[in-house]
Write a protein that holds these residues in place. Structure first.
Motif, PDB file in Angstrom:
ATOM      1  N   ASN A 114       6.616   7.794  -3.776  1.00  0.00           N
ATOM      2  CA  ASN A 114       5.926   6.537  -3.520  1.00  0.00           C
ATOM      3  C   ASN A 114       6.553   5.372  -4.272  1.00  0.00           C
ATOM      4  O   ASN A 114       6.777   4.300  -3.715  1.00  0.00           O
ATOM      5  N   GLU A 115       6.835   5.597  -5.522  1.00  0.00           N
ATOM      6  CA  GLU A 115       7.379   4.498  -6.336  1.00  0.00           C
ATOM      7  C   GLU A 115       8.782   4.113  -5.862  1.00  0.00           C
ATOM      8  O   GLU A 115       9.122   2.934  -5.805  1.00  0.00           O
ATOM      9  N   LEU A 116       9.576   5.092  -5.519  1.00  0.00           N
ATOM     10  CA  LEU A 116      10.924   4.787  -5.020  1.00  0.00           C
ATOM     11  C   LEU A 116      10.842   4.041  -3.698  1.00  0.00           C
ATOM     12  O   LEU A 116      11.617   3.138  -3.417  1.00  0.00           O
ATOM     13  N   HIS A 117       9.864   4.427  -2.892  1.00  0.00           N
ATOM     14  CA  HIS A 117       9.662   3.765  -1.609  1.00  0.00           C
ATOM     15  C   HIS A 117       9.215   2.319  -1.821  1.00  0.00           C
ATOM     16  O   HIS A 117       9.749   1.390  -1.218  1.00  0.00           O
ATOM     17  N   GLU A 118       8.249   2.158  -2.702  1.00  0.00           N
ATOM     18  CA  GLU A 118       7.722   0.810  -2.938  1.00  0.00           C
ATOM     19  C   GLU A 118       8.762  -0.120  -3.545  1.00  0.00           C
ATOM     20  O   GLU A 118       8.783  -1.312  -3.262  1.00  0.00           O
ATOM     21  N   ALA A 119       9.625   0.443  -4.355  1.00  0.00           N
ATOM     22  CA  ALA A 119      10.686  -0.378  -4.968  1.00  0.00           C
ATOM     23  C   ALA A 119      11.882  -0.554  -4.044  1.00  0.00           C
ATOM     24  O   ALA A 119      12.923  -1.076  -4.454  1.00  0.00           O
ATOM     25  N   ASP A 120      11.728  -0.098  -2.805  1.00  0.00           N
ATOM     26  CA  ASP A 120      12.807  -0.206  -1.804  1.00  0.00           C
ATOM     27  C   ASP A 120      14.075   0.540  -2.197  1.00  0.00           C
ATOM     28  O   ASP A 120      15.171   0.198  -1.760  1.00  0.00           O
ATOM     29  N   GLU A 121      13.926   1.521  -3.043  1.00  0.00           N
ATOM     30  CA  GLU A 121      15.113   2.286  -3.447  1.00  0.00           C
ATOM     31  C   GLU A 121      15.411   3.395  -2.445  1.00  0.00           C
ATOM     32  O   GLU A 121      16.560   3.753  -2.224  1.00  0.00           O
ATOM     33  N   VAL A 122      14.371   3.947  -1.880  1.00  0.00           N
ATOM     34  CA  VAL A 122      14.528   5.030  -0.903  1.00  0.00           C
ATOM     35  C   VAL A 122      13.560   4.780   0.243  1.00  0.00           C
ATOM     36  O   VAL A 122      12.393   4.466   0.014  1.00  0.00           O
ATOM     37  N   ARG A 123      14.071   4.881   1.463  1.00  0.00           N
ATOM     38  CA  ARG A 123      13.163   4.748   2.596  1.00  0.00           C
ATOM     39  C   ARG A 123      12.548   6.112   2.888  1.00  0.00           C
ATOM     40  O   ARG A 123      13.238   7.122   2.929  1.00  0.00           O
ATOM     41  N   LEU A 124      11.230   6.094   3.064  1.00  0.00           N
ATOM     42  CA  LEU A 124      10.522   7.367   3.232  1.00  0.00           C
ATOM     43  C   LEU A 124      11.098   8.206   4.361  1.00  0.00           C
ATOM     44  O   LEU A 124      11.201   9.421   4.262  1.00  0.00           O
TER      45      LEU A 124
ATOM     46  N   MET B 108       0.838  -1.203   0.000  1.00  0.00           N
ATOM     47  CA  MET B 108       0.000   0.000   0.000  1.00  0.00           C
ATOM     48  C   MET B 108       0.868   1.246   0.000  1.00  0.00           C
ATOM     49  O   MET B 108       1.846   1.320   0.731  1.00  0.00           O
ATOM     50  N   SER B 109       0.509   2.166  -0.818  1.00  0.00           N
ATOM     51  CA  SER B 109       1.280   3.409  -0.849  1.00  0.00           C
ATOM     52  C   SER B 109       1.054   4.203   0.414  1.00  0.00           C
ATOM     53  O   SER B 109      -0.079   4.322   0.868  1.00  0.00           O
ATOM     54  N   PRO B 110       2.115   4.727   0.981  1.00  0.00           N
ATOM     55  CA  PRO B 110       1.925   5.582   2.146  1.00  0.00           C
ATOM     56  C   PRO B 110       1.216   6.874   1.728  1.00  0.00           C
ATOM     57  O   PRO B 110       1.340   7.312   0.587  1.00  0.00           O
ATOM     58  N   ASP B 111       0.492   7.399   2.658  1.00  0.00           N
ATOM     59  CA  ASP B 111      -0.235   8.624   2.382  1.00  0.00           C
ATOM     60  C   ASP B 111       0.698   9.802   2.586  1.00  0.00           C
ATOM     61  O   ASP B 111       1.157  10.049   3.693  1.00  0.00           O
ATOM     62  N   LEU B 112       0.982  10.503   1.520  1.00  0.00           N
ATOM     63  CA  LEU B 112       1.899  11.634   1.644  1.00  0.00           C
ATOM     64  C   LEU B 112       1.162  12.959   1.777  1.00  0.00           C
ATOM     65  O   LEU B 112       1.771  14.015   1.778  1.00  0.00           O
ATOM     66  N   ASP B 113      -0.164  12.876   1.859  1.00  0.00           N
ATOM     67  CA  ASP B 113      -0.934  14.118   1.972  1.00  0.00           C
ATOM     68  C   ASP B 113      -0.845  14.682   3.381  1.00  0.00           C
ATOM     69  O   ASP B 113      -0.656  13.960   4.350  1.00  0.00           O
ATOM     70  N   THR B 114      -0.993  15.968   3.467  1.00  0.00           N
ATOM     71  CA  THR B 114      -0.964  16.633   4.773  1.00  0.00           C
ATOM     72  C   THR B 114      -2.300  17.336   4.993  1.00  0.00           C
ATOM     73  O   THR B 114      -3.065  17.532   4.042  1.00  0.00           O
ATOM     74  N   PRO B 115      -2.589  17.723   6.218  1.00  0.00           N
ATOM     75  CA  PRO B 115      -3.869  18.404   6.468  1.00  0.00           C
ATOM     76  C   PRO B 115      -3.870  19.860   6.029  1.00  0.00           C
ATOM     77  O   PRO B 115      -4.868  20.550   6.181  1.00  0.00           O
ATOM     78  N   VAL B 116      -2.768  20.331   5.463  1.00  0.00           N
ATOM     79  CA  VAL B 116      -2.669  21.762   5.155  1.00  0.00           C
ATOM     80  C   VAL B 116      -3.468  22.101   3.897  1.00  0.00           C
ATOM     81  O   VAL B 116      -3.389  21.391   2.895  1.00  0.00           O
ATOM     82  N   GLU B 117      -4.206  23.181   3.940  1.00  0.00           N
ATOM     83  CA  GLU B 117      -5.004  23.632   2.800  1.00  0.00           C
ATOM     84  C   GLU B 117      -4.090  24.093   1.675  1.00  0.00           C
ATOM     85  O   GLU B 117      -3.150  24.857   1.901  1.00  0.00           O
ATOM     86  N   ASN B 118      -4.365  23.607   0.463  1.00  0.00           N
ATOM     87  CA  ASN B 118      -3.559  24.024  -0.675  1.00  0.00           C
ATOM     88  C   ASN B 118      -4.045  25.373  -1.191  1.00  0.00           C
ATOM     89  O   ASN B 118      -5.226  25.547  -1.484  1.00  0.00           O
ATOM     90  N   THR B 119      -3.121  26.311  -1.315  1.00  0.00           N
ATOM     91  CA  THR B 119      -3.525  27.674  -1.706  1.00  0.00           C
ATOM     92  C   THR B 119      -2.943  28.114  -3.039  1.00  0.00           C
ATOM     93  O   THR B 119      -2.871  29.304  -3.333  1.00  0.00           O
ATOM     94  N   TRP B 120      -2.480  27.146  -3.861  1.00  0.00           N
ATOM     95  CA  TRP B 120      -2.058  27.518  -5.214  1.00  0.00           C
ATOM     96  C   TRP B 120      -3.290  27.878  -6.041  1.00  0.00           C
ATOM     97  O   TRP B 120      -4.390  27.361  -5.803  1.00  0.00           O
ATOM     98  N   CYS B 121      -3.107  28.719  -7.042  1.00  0.00           N
ATOM     99  CA  CYS B 121      -4.232  29.096  -7.897  1.00  0.00           C
ATOM    100  C   CYS B 121      -4.701  27.857  -8.680  1.00  0.00           C
ATOM    101  O   CYS B 121      -3.874  27.054  -9.116  1.00  0.00           O
ATOM    102  N   PRO B 122      -6.001  27.719  -8.861  1.00  0.00           N
ATOM    103  CA  PRO B 122      -6.483  26.597  -9.677  1.00  0.00           C
ATOM    104  C   PRO B 122      -5.819  26.643 -11.059  1.00  0.00           C
ATOM    105  O   PRO B 122      -5.739  27.705 -11.655  1.00  0.00           O
TER     106      PRO B 122
END
Lengths: 282, 562
Positions: A31-41, A1-15
């Motif tokens: 995520n992909e690097l993590h899943e492939a064990d290339e980089v630990r999160l 399962m992919s780790p959730d990299l989202d944060t609770p912070v509101e995104n304020t970039w322009c649409p």
């Protein structure tokens, strides 16, 4: 399962901002690097300067150092030298990287600190509501240049090739999967990597359509990434066609490898040979 | 006559004047004498005028001393500049191949032809002179040889030979100045500069990285730490500029490396932006600011104590920080270690002020090298997913975690932030985080109070009070020896937080309080006024960018206490 990299912070970039694509590509790459064990999160550290790009710090749930305008290459160099096991990814804007912090950028490149710089190049100061930057074209009409900018723009690819960056690439958030691939390759590259991202600013300088019509993947056209002269020439294509992809890469010794000489900078002991040094001072 | 030596060697840059001062100082130190060497040099590589002042005594010495009993002149200017230091029976040795001099003190020596005869190079005239000095004070040639071998390596042989020739020449032609008595069984003490002491003290406290851009008079920290990086367990980096320096150091400190940067006023000015980031991000950092004569480029190779207010008020915004100023190499050793510990304990920037006089002058001084050790910072115990880098705590100190050591997300930031390190612009959140940082003040003040933030020297009952800080300590202590009445000398080592209560007590119990400072306005006196609401009675200031000299200072103190 992919780790959730989202944060609770509101995104304020322009649409519609190009930064969304960069954020998406970064999360996918992590995520992909993590899943492939290339980089630990837990070993990932991001850093950003100041500007719209920098808000990415709040939007990705990994370690980070929200630095100041222009200083990211120095910040991440310090992190990497202190602990070479960490994987450092710096974010910067065009004003941030090529104006305020250009000295840090070129020296980090030259030293070949194993780190990745992702430059959100929107060719305008957006967070300060629209002034020219070093990559704005001549004639650019901004709030500080109502008569049009009189400065010739800087070519980031040239700048980085000339200063011995060992991985030089250009991406476009309109080609998301391609950008994700570049980010992964840049992180994998054992040396200083830079990806200049053509990031349209929908509010102050919207180049979405302009780029969409022009970008092509130079690596699909058989570009030799070990040929510095060819890379230089390719980066001069800026009119009808704009190449994206890897311009140049080479592998050479890293700064942190040479300076730490295999030793870990963070030591639990203190001054093991103090007595010897004191002996010299008697 | 006192059992001491006061020597000046002068010449052009490139004449090996600094090397001669260092070697002579070590020679006297190894004879068991307390030794002090001050180097006076200009901002150039060749030409001009350099000189070394060497002072050695069986009594403790704290400072250079303007009168000399021997002046060695490599050129004419050295005669002109220094002959008035000499009194009756004193000697002026000059290179008679280069200069004519018929003053009474003159002792001609054909330094150049002596070097030529042995096929040496011109800079080795200094070794001939060292040999002559060895004779004039009855020094042991074996020790001269030992020091030269240590300092000159392969080139020692010829220098030793020339020193022997110089000794013989002096023996044949000159009478001795004094047969110095050397303490028989005195343990040899370290002979070192303030900058060396700072490097050692910080290393002993667990320093991992030293990062700096060359700038006089901090540069010798860079040289020393680079040279002894393995012995001291250091990684030493010289980045592109001082802005790169401090930002790199904040990065390394974030990663968990105890980090130190060193610079002088101009470089410290460039660091202000990131110093403020150290404050808000609560990233520990030790900054060594070796003051030189400003403003701006000023008089770059000379000394000054004019950056005190700058250090106290440095960087934008409000955040806790510490400023301290050791007064001699032993204090520099202990306090640099202490400063590094404080930075990590309280997660703040700490600024240690030195100056050219402390940083580069060499002196014999006992140091208990075990008197410094790493003091543990507050670490998070098994930080997990719920780790908050800026967790609200009673004392304002949030437990530290390093990135990469666990599942914890460690976010630090230059923006105002919530407990996780996410950006916030919420008014209540802003106040809460400011208050958290502000709460650290109480712990800092308490901590510093228990670390002897001020020293009292001299006669505790005296109503005559001197206040001085930093390297001025040495000249004040020596001037007190010269004065024929007892005085008390209070030396604040911590300037922020300032030991106000103690200082006030001393001022209130004094009849006359006088500040002695190497600046043109009296910055310590101003600080005292601000902190304790008392004015000192007089400010003795010196701002020709040369350090106070004991006899001259004693005279000014005598006037001031009249």
């Amino acid at each position: 399962m992919s780790p959730d990299l989202d944060t609770p912070v509101e995104n304020t970039w322009c649409p519609g901002c190009g930064d969304f694509g960069i954020l998406q590509a970064v999360k996918m790459a992590f995520n992909e690097l993590h899943e492939a064990d290339e980089v630990r999160l837990e070993n990932l550290v991001i850093s950003s300067g100041i500007g719209c790009h920098a808000k990415i710090f709040d939007y990705v749930k990994v370690n980070g150092f929200y630095s100041i305008h222009g200083r990211v290459p120095a910040t991440i160099s310090g992190i990497k030298i202190a602990n070479p096991e960490l994987e450092v990814v710096g974010f910067s804007g065009d004003g941030d990287a090529y104006n305020e912090g250009v000295s840090h950028l070129i020296h980090a490149a030259r030293r070949n600190v194993d780190s990745t710089m992702i430059v959100h190049d929107n060719r305008v100061f957006a967070l300060t509501t629209g002034q020219f930057t070093p990559t704005s074209p001549k004639g650019f009409k901004g709030k500080s240049t109502p008569g049009g900018s009189i400065e010739r723009p800087l070519n980031p690819i040239h700048l980085m090739l000339a200063n011995d960056a060992s991985f030089v690439a250009r991406g476009f958030p309109g080609k998301l999967v391609h950008l994700k691939g570049l980010i992964k390759d840049a992180i994998r590259h054992p040396g200083f990597s830079i990806i200049n991202v053509l990031q349209p600013c929908v509010t102050f300088y919207n180049l979405w359509e302009y780029y969409k019509e022009r970008v092509y993947d130079l690596n699909e056209r058989g570009h030799d990434t070990s040929d510095l002269q060819e890379a230089w020439k390719k980066s001069e294509e800026n009119d009808d066609e704009i190449p994206i992809g890897v311009f140049y890469k080479e592998e050479r010794e890293t700064f942190e490898g040479l300076i730490t000489d295999g030793k870990r900078p963070i030591q639990s002991g203190t001054a093991p040979g103090l007595d010897e040094v004191v002996e010299r001072l008697l | 006559m006192k059992n001491e030596a006061n020597i000046v060697i002068g010449g052009k840059a490139g004449d090996g004047i600094r090397a001669a001062g260092e070697v002579l100082g070590e020679i006297f130190n190894r004879h068991g004498l307390f030794t002090f060497v001050r180097e006076d040099y200009q901002s150039l590589i060749r030409g001009g005028h350099n000189y070394s002042q060497i002072r050695a005594s069986s009594d403790r010495v704290w400072s250079q001393y303007s009168p000399a009993d021997v002046v060695v002149a490599m050129d004419e200017r050295s005669i002109d500049n220094h002959e008035d230091r000499l009194g009756e029976d004193d000697k002026l040795i000059f290179d008679s191949d280069k200069v004519d001099y018929d003053g009474e003190a003159g002792r001609p020596m054909p330094l150049s032809s002596m070097v030529e005869k042995e096929e040496g190079i011109e800079v080795m005239r200094n070794s001939v002179a060292i040999g002559a000095i060895a004779h004039l004070y009855g020094l042991d040639l074996g020790i001269v040889e030992g020091v030269m071998e240590k300092n000159y390596g392969k080139k020692a042989e010829k220098n030793v030979l020339l020193a022997e020739k110089g000794y013989e020449y002096s023996e044949e032609n000159f009478e001795k100045v004094i047969e110095i008595e050397f303490p028989e069984d005195k343990e040899i003490v370290p002979f070192l500069t303030g900058n060396q002491a700072i490097s050692l003290g910080a290393s002993k406290a667990g320093l991992d990285m030293y990062i700096a851009y060359p700038m006089t008079p901090s540069t010798s920290i860079l040289h020393f730490t680079a040279n002894y990086r393995d012995e001291l367990g250091l990684t030493v980096v010289q980045p592109e500029n001082e802005i790169g320096v401090i930002n790199m150091a904040l990065g390394s400190a974030y990663a968990g490396a105890r980090s130190m940067v060193g610079t002088s006023g101009g470089g410290f000015a460039l660091m202000q932006e990131a110093l403020s980031m150290s404050g808000i991000s609560e990233t520990p950092l030790l900054i060594i600011e070796c003051q030189r004569a400003g403003p701006s480029t000023g008089v770059p190779t000379y000394t000054s104590q004019a950056d005190l207010k700058f250090a106290l008020n440095s960087a934008h915004g409000e955040f806790p920080s510490i400023v301290l100023a050791p007064g001699d190499p032993a204090e520099a050793y202990y306090r640099a270690g202490e400063a590094l510990n404080l930075a990590w304990i309280h997660q703040i920037p700490v600024i240690l002020l030195s100056d050219k006089h402390l940083s580069e002058s060499r002196m014999s001084i006992e140091i208990d090298f075990d008197g410094v050790s790493p003091e543990a910072e507050k670490r998070a115990e098994s930080p997990g997913e719920d780790y908050k880098r800026y967790r609200f705590t009673e004392d304002g100190i949030s437990p530290l975690a390093r990135p990469g050591t666990s599942d914890a997300m460690v976010k630090v930031t230059s923006y105002e932030h919530d407990e996780y390190g996410y950006t916030t612009e919420d008014p209540e959140g802003i106040v809460a985080m400011q208050d958290k940082r502000k709460r650290k003040w109480e712990g800092i003040e308490e901590d510093v109070k228990n670390r002897n933030p001020l020293k009292v020297h001299g006669e505790d009952d005296s109503k005559d009070l001197i206040l001085a800080w930093g390297s001025t300590k040495g000249a004040v202590l020596e001037a007190m020896e010269i004065l024929d009445f007892p005085v008390k000398f209070v030396q604040p080592i911590y300037l922020k937080p300032f030991p106000s209560e103690k200082v006030l007590e001393h001022i209130e119990s004094a009849e006359r309080a006088i500040c002695v400072e190497a600046n043109s306005t009296g910055q310590l006196a101003d600080l005292i006024r601000k902190e304790v609401l008392e004015d000192v009675d007089e400010r003795i200031l010196k701002y020709d960018m040369r350090p106070f000299d004991p006899p001259e200072l004693a005279e000014r103190l005598r006037e001031a206490f009249k």
